[in-house]
Design a protein around this motif. Structure first.
Motif, PDB file in Angstrom:
ATOM      1  N   HIS A 210       9.960  86.696  -3.166  1.00 12.21           N
ATOM      2  CA  HIS A 210       8.707  87.356  -2.786  1.00 12.21           C
ATOM      3  C   HIS A 210       8.532  88.692  -3.500  1.00 12.21           C
TER       4      HIS A 210
ATOM      5  N   MET B  80       3.773  91.911   7.580  1.00 15.01           N
ATOM      6  CA  MET B  80       3.079  93.193   7.401  1.00 15.01           C
ATOM      7  C   MET B  80       1.585  92.979   7.585  1.00 15.01           C
TER       8      MET B  80
ATOM      9  N   THR C 255      10.023  96.556   4.061  1.00 10.55           N
ATOM     10  CA  THR C 255      10.433  97.408   2.947  1.00 10.55           C
ATOM     11  C   THR C 255      11.243  98.611   3.458  1.00 10.55           C
TER      12      THR C 255
ATOM     13  N   LYS D 242       3.619 102.264  15.795  1.00  5.15           N
ATOM     14  CA  LYS D 242       3.085 101.130  15.028  1.00  5.15           C
ATOM     15  C   LYS D 242       4.000 100.606  13.914  1.00  5.15           C
ATOM     16  N   CYS D 243       4.927 101.393  13.448  1.00  3.29           N
ATOM     17  CA  CYS D 243       5.677 101.000  12.248  1.00  3.29           C
ATOM     18  C   CYS D 243       7.187 100.890  12.477  1.00  3.29           C
TER      19      CYS D 243
ATOM     20  N   SER E   8       0.109  92.606   3.928  1.00  3.80           N
ATOM     21  CA  SER E   8       0.589  91.814   2.802  1.00  3.80           C
ATOM     22  C   SER E   8       0.578  90.355   3.228  1.00  3.80           C
TER      23      SER E   8
ATOM     24  N   THR F 157       6.040  92.006  -3.544  1.00  2.00           N
ATOM     25  CA  THR F 157       4.969  92.695  -2.825  1.00  2.00           C
ATOM     26  C   THR F 157       3.732  92.723  -3.724  1.00  2.00           C
TER      27      THR F 157
ATOM     28  N   GLN G 257      -1.463 102.424  -3.682  1.00  2.06           N
ATOM     29  CA  GLN G 257      -0.722 101.198  -3.378  1.00  2.06           C
ATOM     30  C   GLN G 257      -0.282 101.204  -1.907  1.00  2.06           C
TER      31      GLN G 257
ATOM     32  N   TYR H 177      12.256 104.844  -4.293  1.00  2.00           N
ATOM     33  CA  TYR H 177      11.179 103.962  -3.828  1.00  2.00           C
ATOM     34  C   TYR H 177       9.850 104.707  -3.667  1.00  2.00           C
TER      35      TYR H 177
ATOM     36  N   ILE I 183      10.736  87.565   5.366  1.00  2.00           N
ATOM     37  CA  ILE I 183      10.523  88.530   4.273  1.00  2.00           C
ATOM     38  C   ILE I 183      10.686  89.920   4.880  1.00  2.00           C
TER      39      ILE I 183
ATOM     40  N   LYS J 105       5.945 104.342  -5.967  1.00  2.00           N
ATOM     41  CA  LYS J 105       4.701 103.801  -5.402  1.00  2.00           C
ATOM     42  C   LYS J 105       3.595 104.850  -5.405  1.00  2.00           C
TER      43      LYS J 105
ATOM     44  N   CYS K 129       9.626  97.674  12.736  1.00  2.00           N
ATOM     45  CA  CYS K 129      10.027  96.954  11.526  1.00  2.00           C
ATOM     46  C   CYS K 129      10.689  97.874  10.504  1.00  2.00           C
ATOM     47  N   HIS K 130      10.037  98.982  10.187  1.00  2.00           N
ATOM     48  CA  HIS K 130      10.541  99.829   9.099  1.00  2.00           C
ATOM     49  C   HIS K 130      11.610 100.821   9.556  1.00  2.00           C
TER      50      HIS K 130
ATOM     51  N   PHE L 295      11.802 102.209   2.915  1.00  2.00           N
ATOM     52  CA  PHE L 295      11.106 103.307   2.238  1.00  2.00           C
ATOM     53  C   PHE L 295      12.077 104.371   1.733  1.00  2.00           C
TER      54      PHE L 295
HETATM   55  C1  HEC Z   1       5.976  93.412  12.140  1.00  2.00           C
HETATM   56  C2  HEC Z   1       6.687  94.162  11.124  1.00  2.00           C
HETATM   57  C3  HEC Z   1       6.002  95.297  10.431  1.00  2.00           C
HETATM   58  C4  HEC Z   1       5.317  96.358  10.988  1.00  2.00           C
HETATM   59  C5  HEC Z   1       5.071  96.647  12.473  1.00  2.00           C
HETATM   60  C6  HEC Z   1       4.911  97.197   9.885  1.00  2.00           C
HETATM   61  N1  HEC Z   1       5.334  96.665   8.691  1.00  2.00           N
HETATM   62 FE1  HEC Z   1       5.051  97.450   6.854  1.00  2.00          FE
HETATM   63  N2  HEC Z   1       5.964  95.858   6.006  1.00  2.00           N
HETATM   64  C7  HEC Z   1       6.504  94.799   6.696  1.00  2.00           C
HETATM   65  C8  HEC Z   1       6.994  93.817   5.745  1.00  2.00           C
HETATM   66  C9  HEC Z   1       7.643  92.503   6.079  1.00  2.00           C
HETATM   67  C10 HEC Z   1       6.726  94.337   4.470  1.00  2.00           C
HETATM   68  C11 HEC Z   1       7.017  93.682   3.126  1.00  2.00           C
HETATM   69  C12 HEC Z   1       5.725  93.125   2.574  1.00  2.00           C
HETATM   70  C13 HEC Z   1       5.837  92.631   1.166  1.00  2.00           C
HETATM   71  O1  HEC Z   1       6.850  92.902   0.483  1.00  2.00           O
HETATM   72  O2  HEC Z   1       4.909  91.937   0.709  1.00  2.00           O
HETATM   73  C14 HEC Z   1       6.092  95.629   4.676  1.00  2.00           C
HETATM   74  C15 HEC Z   1       5.689  96.460   3.642  1.00  2.00           C
HETATM   75  C16 HEC Z   1       5.119  97.703   3.810  1.00  2.00           C
HETATM   76  C17 HEC Z   1       4.782  98.601   2.731  1.00  2.00           C
HETATM   77  C18 HEC Z   1       5.112  98.329   1.281  1.00  2.00           C
HETATM   78  C19 HEC Z   1       4.070  98.603   0.247  1.00  2.00           C
HETATM   79  C20 HEC Z   1       4.621  98.474  -1.150  1.00  2.00           C
HETATM   80  O3  HEC Z   1       3.810  98.322  -2.050  1.00  2.00           O
HETATM   81  O4  HEC Z   1       5.852  98.538  -1.373  1.00  2.00           O
HETATM   82  C21 HEC Z   1       4.230  99.722   3.297  1.00  2.00           C
HETATM   83  C22 HEC Z   1       3.714 100.964   2.610  1.00  2.00           C
HETATM   84  C23 HEC Z   1       4.227  99.504   4.733  1.00  2.00           C
HETATM   85  N3  HEC Z   1       4.776  98.268   5.010  1.00  2.00           N
HETATM   86  C24 HEC Z   1       3.780 100.433   5.654  1.00  2.00           C
HETATM   87  C25 HEC Z   1       3.754 100.214   7.027  1.00  2.00           C
HETATM   88  C26 HEC Z   1       3.216 101.160   7.968  1.00  2.00           C
HETATM   89  C27 HEC Z   1       2.715 102.554   7.636  1.00  2.00           C
HETATM   90  C28 HEC Z   1       3.303 100.584   9.208  1.00  2.00           C
HETATM   91  C29 HEC Z   1       2.799 101.117  10.513  1.00  2.00           C
HETATM   92  C30 HEC Z   1       1.405 101.534  10.557  1.00  2.00           C
HETATM   93  C31 HEC Z   1       3.926  99.272   9.021  1.00  2.00           C
HETATM   94  N4  HEC Z   1       4.179  99.082   7.685  1.00  2.00           N
HETATM   95  C32 HEC Z   1       4.214  98.375  10.038  1.00  2.00           C
HETATM   96  C33 HEC Z   1       6.571  94.650   8.061  1.00  2.00           C
HETATM   97  C34 HEC Z   1       5.994  95.497   8.986  1.00  2.00           C
END
Ligand code: HEC
Length: 145
Positions: A27, A116, A87, A63-64, A111, A29, A102, A94, A84, A98, A67-68, A89
């Motif tokens: 995969h 995500m 990410t 909210k984030c 995504s 992104t 993006q 990293y 998958i 970015k 997972c993160h 951070f």
């Molecule tokens: C349910 C799980 C989950 C939650 C909650 C979540 N994310 Fe993610 N996020 C992911 C996953 C899985 C990926 C990897 C997506 C990909 O590689 O295509 C990702 C990828 C990203 C990226 C990568 C962008 C890049 O180009 O590298 C960013 C920025 C991001 N998330 C921000 C956030 C933010 C800010 C929040 C809260 C508002 C959030 N995420 C909440 C699962 C989550």
């Protein structure tokens, strides 16, 4: 014939599982459209002070984080069950690799095909564009390594 069916029954799931693992490893992104890549955050670095970060931390936490992770290591409580992976951070380089646009685009629309989801104005979470930019600033301030 009976043997064949047995083999299919036993090996079918094995093939399926390994195919899924390969898919997850492969995969990539998705990259934002050029108009997003050209965007720069409207938030001035000088405005990113302690108060700003304290307020934005609440949004990130609710909210984030699951997972993160609070430290941005991609290992929040929900990460284990996700194919998958979220990410990380805080990986070296990293955040610098970015662009603002993006990060903004993925946070706004999510995504496709991953866990995500989008958090932008049109999503269920319905965060304003301003809030999305605040999250980008929060990430830069806390996770740049
Ligand atoms: C349910 C799980 C989950 C939650 C909650 C979540 N994310 Fe993610 N996020 C992911 C996953 C899985 C990926 C990897 C997506 C990909 O590689 O295509 C990702 C990828 C990203 C990226 C990568 C962008 C890049 O180009 O590298 C960013 C920025 C991001 N998330 C921000 C956030 C933010 C800010 C929040 C809260 C508002 C959030 N995420 C909440 C699962 C989550």
């Amino acid at each position: 014939m009976k043997h064949l069916r047995m083999i299919t029954l036993v090996l079918g799931p094995v093939f399926l599982l390994s195919a899924m693992t390969v898919m997850a490893q492969d995969h990539q992104t998705p990259i934002a459209p050029q108009e997003y890549l050209d965007m720069e955050s409207p938030i001035d670095d000088d405005d990113v002070d302690e108060d700003f970060l304290k307020t934005t931390k609440r949004v990130y936490k609710s909210k984030c984080k699951k997972c993160h992770g609070m430290s941005g290591d991609g290992e929040g409580s929900a990460a284990a069950d996700i194919e998958i992976k979220p990410t990380a951070f805080n990986a070296t380089g990293y955040m610098e690799s970015k662009s603002d646009g993006q990060l903004f685009w993925i946070i706004e629309y999510g995504s496709e095909g991953t866990e995500m989801e989008g958090f932008g104005p049109e999503s269920d979470a319905g965060l304003s564009e301003e809030k999305l930019w605040e999250l980008v600033s929060y990430m830069r301030a806390n996770f740049t390594n």
